[in-house]
Scaffold this motif. Sequence first.
Motif, PDB file in Angstrom:
ATOM      1  N   ASP A   6      38.938 -19.896 -24.763  1.00 15.62           N
ATOM      2  CA  ASP A   6      39.618 -20.744 -25.721  1.00 15.62           C
ATOM      3  C   ASP A   6      38.948 -22.116 -25.768  1.00 15.62           C
ATOM      4  OD1 ASP A   6      41.475 -21.596 -27.557  1.00 15.62           O
ATOM      5  OD2 ASP A   6      42.978 -22.088 -26.063  1.00 15.62           O
ATOM      6  N   PRO A   7      37.707 -22.161 -26.280  1.00 13.60           N
ATOM      7  CA  PRO A   7      37.013 -23.451 -26.300  1.00 13.60           C
ATOM      8  C   PRO A   7      37.645 -24.404 -27.312  1.00 13.60           C
ATOM      9  CG  PRO A   7      35.725 -21.794 -27.438  1.00 13.60           C
ATOM     10  CD  PRO A   7      36.912 -21.096 -26.835  1.00 13.60           C
ATOM     11  N   SER A   8      37.261 -25.621 -27.216  1.00 16.18           N
ATOM     12  CA  SER A   8      37.751 -26.665 -28.098  1.00 16.18           C
ATOM     13  C   SER A   8      37.517 -26.300 -29.563  1.00 16.18           C
ATOM     14  CB  SER A   8      36.989 -27.946 -27.765  1.00 16.18           C
ATOM     15  OG  SER A   8      37.014 -28.846 -28.816  1.00 16.18           O
ATOM     16  N   PRO A   9      38.443 -26.734 -30.452  1.00 18.07           N
ATOM     17  CA  PRO A   9      38.207 -26.520 -31.893  1.00 18.07           C
ATOM     18  C   PRO A   9      36.901 -27.173 -32.356  1.00 18.07           C
ATOM     19  CG  PRO A   9      40.451 -27.276 -31.510  1.00 18.07           C
ATOM     20  CD  PRO A   9      39.734 -27.347 -30.189  1.00 18.07           C
ATOM     21  N   ALA A  10      36.435 -28.167 -31.607  1.00 18.26           N
ATOM     22  CA  ALA A  10      35.173 -28.821 -31.955  1.00 18.26           C
ATOM     23  C   ALA A  10      34.010 -27.835 -31.900  1.00 18.26           C
ATOM     24  CB  ALA A  10      34.902 -29.994 -31.011  1.00 18.26           C
ATOM     25  N   ILE A  11      34.064 -26.855 -30.994  1.00 16.64           N
ATOM     26  CA  ILE A  11      32.961 -25.905 -30.856  1.00 16.64           C
ATOM     27  C   ILE A  11      32.845 -25.037 -32.095  1.00 16.64           C
ATOM     28  CG2 ILE A  11      31.987 -24.032 -29.471  1.00 16.64           C
ATOM     29  CD1 ILE A  11      32.075 -26.832 -28.100  1.00 16.64           C
ATOM     30  N   ALA A  12      33.974 -24.549 -32.588  1.00 16.88           N
ATOM     31  CA  ALA A  12      33.952 -23.728 -33.806  1.00 16.88           C
ATOM     32  C   ALA A  12      33.416 -24.537 -34.988  1.00 16.88           C
ATOM     33  CB  ALA A  12      35.350 -23.195 -34.110  1.00 16.88           C
ATOM     34  N   GLU A  13      33.891 -25.765 -35.121  1.00 19.27           N
ATOM     35  CA  GLU A  13      33.409 -26.624 -36.206  1.00 19.27           C
ATOM     36  C   GLU A  13      31.921 -26.930 -36.031  1.00 19.27           C
ATOM     37  OE1 GLU A  13      34.051 -31.101 -37.985  1.00 19.27           O
ATOM     38  OE2 GLU A  13      35.716 -30.185 -36.904  1.00 19.27           O
ATOM     39  N   LEU A  14      31.513 -27.142 -34.789  1.00 20.44           N
ATOM     40  CA  LEU A  14      30.111 -27.449 -34.504  1.00 20.44           C
ATOM     41  C   LEU A  14      29.195 -26.291 -34.887  1.00 20.44           C
ATOM     42  CD1 LEU A  14      28.025 -29.402 -33.310  1.00 20.44           C
ATOM     43  CD2 LEU A  14      28.459 -28.323 -31.091  1.00 20.44           C
ATOM     44  N   LEU A  15      29.586 -25.078 -34.581  1.00 24.57           N
ATOM     45  CA  LEU A  15      28.754 -23.921 -34.927  1.00 24.57           C
ATOM     46  C   LEU A  15      28.505 -23.854 -36.424  1.00 24.57           C
ATOM     47  CD1 LEU A  15      30.263 -21.244 -32.547  1.00 24.57           C
ATOM     48  CD2 LEU A  15      27.966 -22.222 -32.430  1.00 24.57           C
ATOM     49  N   VAL A  16      29.533 -24.091 -37.208  1.00 27.89           N
ATOM     50  CA  VAL A  16      29.384 -24.074 -38.668  1.00 27.89           C
ATOM     51  C   VAL A  16      28.511 -25.240 -39.130  1.00 27.89           C
ATOM     52  CG1 VAL A  16      30.626 -24.274 -40.862  1.00 27.89           C
ATOM     53  CG2 VAL A  16      31.556 -22.851 -39.022  1.00 27.89           C
ATOM     54  N   ALA A  17      28.752 -26.424 -38.564  1.00 28.24           N
ATOM     55  CA  ALA A  17      27.978 -27.609 -38.962  1.00 28.24           C
ATOM     56  C   ALA A  17      26.499 -27.456 -38.602  1.00 28.24           C
ATOM     57  CB  ALA A  17      28.556 -28.853 -38.298  1.00 28.24           C
ATOM     58  N   LEU A  18      26.216 -26.928 -37.413  1.00 29.31           N
ATOM     59  CA  LEU A  18      24.819 -26.775 -36.996  1.00 29.31           C
ATOM     60  C   LEU A  18      24.092 -25.721 -37.817  1.00 29.31           C
ATOM     61  CD1 LEU A  18      25.062 -27.066 -33.109  1.00 29.31           C
ATOM     62  CD2 LEU A  18      24.278 -28.789 -34.754  1.00 29.31           C
ATOM     63  N   ASP A  19      24.815 -24.732 -38.273  1.00 28.65           N
ATOM     64  CA  ASP A  19      24.191 -23.693 -39.091  1.00 28.65           C
ATOM     65  C   ASP A  19      23.651 -24.264 -40.398  1.00 28.65           C
ATOM     66  OD1 ASP A  19      23.539 -20.881 -39.541  1.00 28.65           O
ATOM     67  OD2 ASP A  19      25.046 -20.997 -41.139  1.00 28.65           O
ATOM     68  N   GLY A  20      24.304 -25.286 -40.917  1.00 29.02           N
ATOM     69  CA  GLY A  20      23.858 -25.875 -42.175  1.00 29.02           C
ATOM     70  C   GLY A  20      23.037 -27.138 -42.028  1.00 29.02           C
ATOM     71  N   ALA A  21      22.864 -27.614 -40.805  1.00 29.48           N
ATOM     72  CA  ALA A  21      22.149 -28.881 -40.589  1.00 29.48           C
ATOM     73  C   ALA A  21      20.648 -28.661 -40.488  1.00 29.48           C
ATOM     74  CB  ALA A  21      22.646 -29.546 -39.309  1.00 29.48           C
ATOM     75  N   PRO A  22      19.855 -29.587 -41.059  1.00 29.08           N
ATOM     76  CA  PRO A  22      18.407 -29.517 -40.845  1.00 29.08           C
ATOM     77  C   PRO A  22      18.090 -29.732 -39.367  1.00 29.08           C
ATOM     78  CG  PRO A  22      18.989 -31.241 -42.448  1.00 29.08           C
ATOM     79  CD  PRO A  22      20.258 -30.706 -41.898  1.00 29.08           C
ATOM     80  N   SER A  23      16.979 -29.208 -38.926  1.00 30.54           N
ATOM     81  CA  SER A  23      16.590 -29.281 -37.510  1.00 30.54           C
ATOM     82  C   SER A  23      16.590 -30.697 -36.960  1.00 30.54           C
ATOM     83  CB  SER A  23      15.205 -28.673 -37.323  1.00 30.54           C
ATOM     84  OG  SER A  23      15.230 -27.321 -37.683  1.00 30.54           O
TER      85      SER A  23
END
Length: 163
Positions: A6-23
């Motif tokens: 049950d990781p932080s909600p930040a982790i789920a949001e981070l995965l989505v954000a990193l998927d769309g972020a430039p390197s």
Amino acid sequence: MTNMRDPSPAIAELLVALDGAPSYEILDETRRVVGRHHRLKRLSVYLQDYGGQTLRQLEGGEEIPIEYTAAGAAMDRTEVVAEDDTVWVPLAHRAEPLGVLELTNPDPGLRQSARALGLALGSALVSSTRQSDMVETTRGGGRLHLAATLQRAVLPSPYYVDK
């Protein structure tokens, strides 16, 4: 103890954000998302050099020896290590250790999900190598000859185990 179920909600949001972020925005995006959910003073990434002797800061150039340091212990043992007000989190992609994430003065919620954060950021950094050389340059790849760089890219990880 890290709660991977049950990781932080930040982790789920981070995965989505990193998927769309430039390197080149991976670290800034991580700071933005984590900062929206948690309190902390500093978030930095240190990557293991190809010689296996130091951890090199992704932004900056500071180096930390791996031997006899809390940062090195976190990477070697692949577990979160607390030292005073700093938490060292292993960065890894699957079984391969990449370095550590430095969290200074993190709140208890971030400490709880730190391991999941390290896995998410580690995977994002590895996937960024197809679009950017920031990881390779930090780890010392800029000093490798072309043949060595290509060979490193195609060989399996030294941490790979075939069962």
